[in-house]
Design a protein around this motif. Structure first.
Motif, PDB file in Angstrom:
ATOM      1  N   SER A  81       0.794  -1.223   0.000  1.00 34.19           N
ATOM      2  CA  SER A  81       0.000   0.000   0.000  1.00 34.19           C
ATOM      3  C   SER A  81       0.825   1.270   0.000  1.00 34.19           C
ATOM      4  CB  SER A  81      -0.919   0.021   1.222  1.00 34.19           C
ATOM      5  OG  SER A  81      -1.831  -1.043   1.154  1.00 34.19           O
ATOM      6  N   VAL A  82       0.140   2.372  -0.381  1.00 34.74           N
ATOM      7  CA  VAL A  82       0.782   3.684  -0.452  1.00 34.74           C
ATOM      8  C   VAL A  82      -0.112   4.715   0.221  1.00 34.74           C
ATOM      9  CG1 VAL A  82       1.564   5.516  -2.022  1.00 34.74           C
ATOM     10  CG2 VAL A  82       1.958   3.111  -2.614  1.00 34.74           C
ATOM     11  N   TRP A  83       0.499   5.573   1.047  1.00 40.98           N
ATOM     12  CA  TRP A  83      -0.170   6.741   1.640  1.00 40.98           C
ATOM     13  C   TRP A  83       0.511   7.949   0.995  1.00 40.98           C
ATOM     14  CZ3 TRP A  83      -3.501   6.855   6.169  1.00 40.98           C
ATOM     15  CH2 TRP A  83      -3.833   8.140   6.599  1.00 40.98           C
ATOM     16  N   ASP A  84      -0.220   8.639   0.123  1.00 36.30           N
ATOM     17  CA  ASP A  84       0.357   9.724  -0.670  1.00 36.30           C
ATOM     18  C   ASP A  84      -0.139  11.071  -0.152  1.00 36.30           C
ATOM     19  OD1 ASP A  84       1.195  11.569  -2.568  1.00 36.30           O
ATOM     20  OD2 ASP A  84       0.406  10.447  -4.280  1.00 36.30           O
ATOM     21  N   VAL A  85       0.751  11.797   0.506  1.00 32.19           N
ATOM     22  CA  VAL A  85       0.450  13.155   0.975  1.00 32.19           C
ATOM     23  C   VAL A  85       1.424  14.148   0.332  1.00 32.19           C
ATOM     24  CG1 VAL A  85      -0.786  12.651   3.117  1.00 32.19           C
ATOM     25  CG2 VAL A  85       1.695  12.582   3.115  1.00 32.19           C
ATOM     26  N   SER A  86       1.890  13.779  -0.862  1.00 31.31           N
ATOM     27  CA  SER A  86       2.873  14.600  -1.563  1.00 31.31           C
ATOM     28  C   SER A  86       2.308  15.965  -1.951  1.00 31.31           C
ATOM     29  CB  SER A  86       3.399  13.870  -2.800  1.00 31.31           C
ATOM     30  OG  SER A  86       2.349  13.575  -3.712  1.00 31.31           O
ATOM     31  N   ARG A  87       1.030  16.033  -2.201  1.00 29.87           N
ATOM     32  CA  ARG A  87       0.428  17.316  -2.561  1.00 29.87           C
ATOM     33  C   ARG A  87       0.429  18.294  -1.384  1.00 29.87           C
ATOM     34  NH1 ARG A  87      -1.088  13.254  -5.323  1.00 29.87           N
ATOM     35  NH2 ARG A  87      -1.527  13.407  -7.528  1.00 29.87           N
ATOM     36  N   TRP A  88       0.685  17.792  -0.200  1.00 33.45           N
ATOM     37  CA  TRP A  88       0.807  18.624   1.006  1.00 33.45           C
ATOM     38  C   TRP A  88       2.272  18.844   1.364  1.00 33.45           C
ATOM     39  CZ3 TRP A  88      -3.244  20.922   3.449  1.00 33.45           C
ATOM     40  CH2 TRP A  88      -4.514  20.507   3.080  1.00 33.45           C
ATOM     41  N   GLY A  89       3.174  18.317   0.548  1.00 36.44           N
ATOM     42  CA  GLY A  89       4.598  18.441   0.837  1.00 36.44           C
ATOM     43  C   GLY A  89       5.084  17.463   1.890  1.00 36.44           C
ATOM     44  N   LEU A  90       4.320  16.379   2.105  1.00 37.99           N
ATOM     45  CA  LEU A  90       4.655  15.421   3.163  1.00 37.99           C
ATOM     46  C   LEU A  90       5.078  14.059   2.623  1.00 37.99           C
ATOM     47  CD1 LEU A  90       1.754  16.321   5.620  1.00 37.99           C
ATOM     48  CD2 LEU A  90       4.158  17.014   5.782  1.00 37.99           C
ATOM     49  N   GLY A  91       5.285  13.972   1.320  1.00 36.09           N
ATOM     50  CA  GLY A  91       5.840  12.762   0.733  1.00 36.09           C
ATOM     51  C   GLY A  91       4.840  11.678   0.406  1.00 36.09           C
ATOM     52  N   THR A  92       5.411  10.600  -0.127  1.00 38.58           N
ATOM     53  CA  THR A  92       4.666   9.389  -0.456  1.00 38.58           C
ATOM     54  C   THR A  92       5.286   8.266   0.355  1.00 38.58           C
ATOM     55  OG1 THR A  92       4.208  10.213  -2.675  1.00 38.58           O
ATOM     56  CG2 THR A  92       3.978   7.847  -2.336  1.00 38.58           C
ATOM     57  N   HIS A  93       4.446   7.509   1.046  1.00 33.98           N
ATOM     58  CA  HIS A  93       4.922   6.490   1.975  1.00 33.98           C
ATOM     59  C   HIS A  93       4.403   5.127   1.514  1.00 33.98           C
ATOM     60  CE1 HIS A  93       6.067   9.934   4.361  1.00 33.98           C
ATOM     61  NE2 HIS A  93       4.884  10.427   4.028  1.00 33.98           N
ATOM     62  N   ALA A  94       5.321   4.277   1.077  1.00 35.97           N
ATOM     63  CA  ALA A  94       4.965   2.978   0.517  1.00 35.97           C
ATOM     64  C   ALA A  94       5.352   1.855   1.467  1.00 35.97           C
ATOM     65  CB  ALA A  94       5.655   2.782  -0.833  1.00 35.97           C
ATOM     66  N   GLY A  95       4.432   0.941   1.663  1.00 35.49           N
ATOM     67  CA  GLY A  95       4.671  -0.202   2.542  1.00 35.49           C
ATOM     68  C   GLY A  95       4.201   0.072   3.962  1.00 35.49           C
ATOM     69  N   LEU A  96       3.894  -0.979   4.669  1.00 41.24           N
ATOM     70  CA  LEU A  96       3.302  -0.866   5.999  1.00 41.24           C
ATOM     71  C   LEU A  96       4.197  -0.140   6.992  1.00 41.24           C
ATOM     72  CD1 LEU A  96       1.672  -4.404   6.278  1.00 41.24           C
ATOM     73  CD2 LEU A  96       0.606  -2.244   5.601  1.00 41.24           C
ATOM     74  N   GLN A  97       5.480  -0.433   6.984  1.00 36.54           N
ATOM     75  CA  GLN A  97       6.387   0.204   7.937  1.00 36.54           C
ATOM     76  C   GLN A  97       6.484   1.706   7.673  1.00 36.54           C
ATOM     77  OE1 GLN A  97      10.341  -1.431   8.123  1.00 36.54           O
ATOM     78  NE2 GLN A  97      10.893  -0.196   9.876  1.00 36.54           N
TER      79      GLN A  97
END
Length: 150
Positions: free
Chosen positions: A37-53
């Protein structure tokens, strides 16, 4: 119609995500994500976070930096094919700050087999809605062209 009626629908699962975030229950939030999975907050300048950890570390860093945090769901739309678009208002207070952090966004969730495959937060509500509509239509076309529609 959902293929597995015993599985909660994506809108209900999305509501759970925000309940867990409000409770700062990061284990339960991460438990709703798939391993890729991916949590994408790049539009807020907070990056893209891939993987559970990476997702867990982001949640701990971001929400853990706030003394108080609450998210209110203003709108929640299940667009079908695992796509959910919400409009949420996040409010938080960081240590030593007098001001209240308030952010309104349009998170777009993609659910696959009862797990979050991706969530992307859009600061522009209309952009988030438009992306969610296109994603749901695209997934519908894919489903139709693969012959999985009865």
């Amino acid at each position: 119609m959902r293929e597995d009626a015993s599985m909660p629908d994506p809108a209900e699962l999305t509501e759970r995500v925000y309940g867990f975030l409000n409770a700062r229950d990061f284990d339960s939030v991460v438990g709703l994500f798939g391993p890729e999975s991916v949590w994408d907050v790049s539009r807020w300048g907070l990056g893209t976070h891939a993987g559970l950890q990476a997702i867990r570390l982001f949640l701990q860093d971001w929400f853990g930096s706030l003394d108080e945090y609450e998210v209110d769901i203003e709108e929640l739309h299940d667009l079908g094919n695992g796509v959910v678009c919400a409009v949420v208002l996040q409010a938080g207070h960081s240590p030593g700050s007098r001001g209240l952090l308030r952010a309104r966004s349009a998170p777009v969730f993609l659910w696959v087999d009862g797990r979050i495959a991706q969530v992307t937060l859009y600061p522009d509500i209309e952009e988030g809605r438009a992306v969610a509509d296109r994603l749901a239509e695209s997934r519908d076309r894919q489903r139709y062209s693969s012959g999985s529609v009865a």
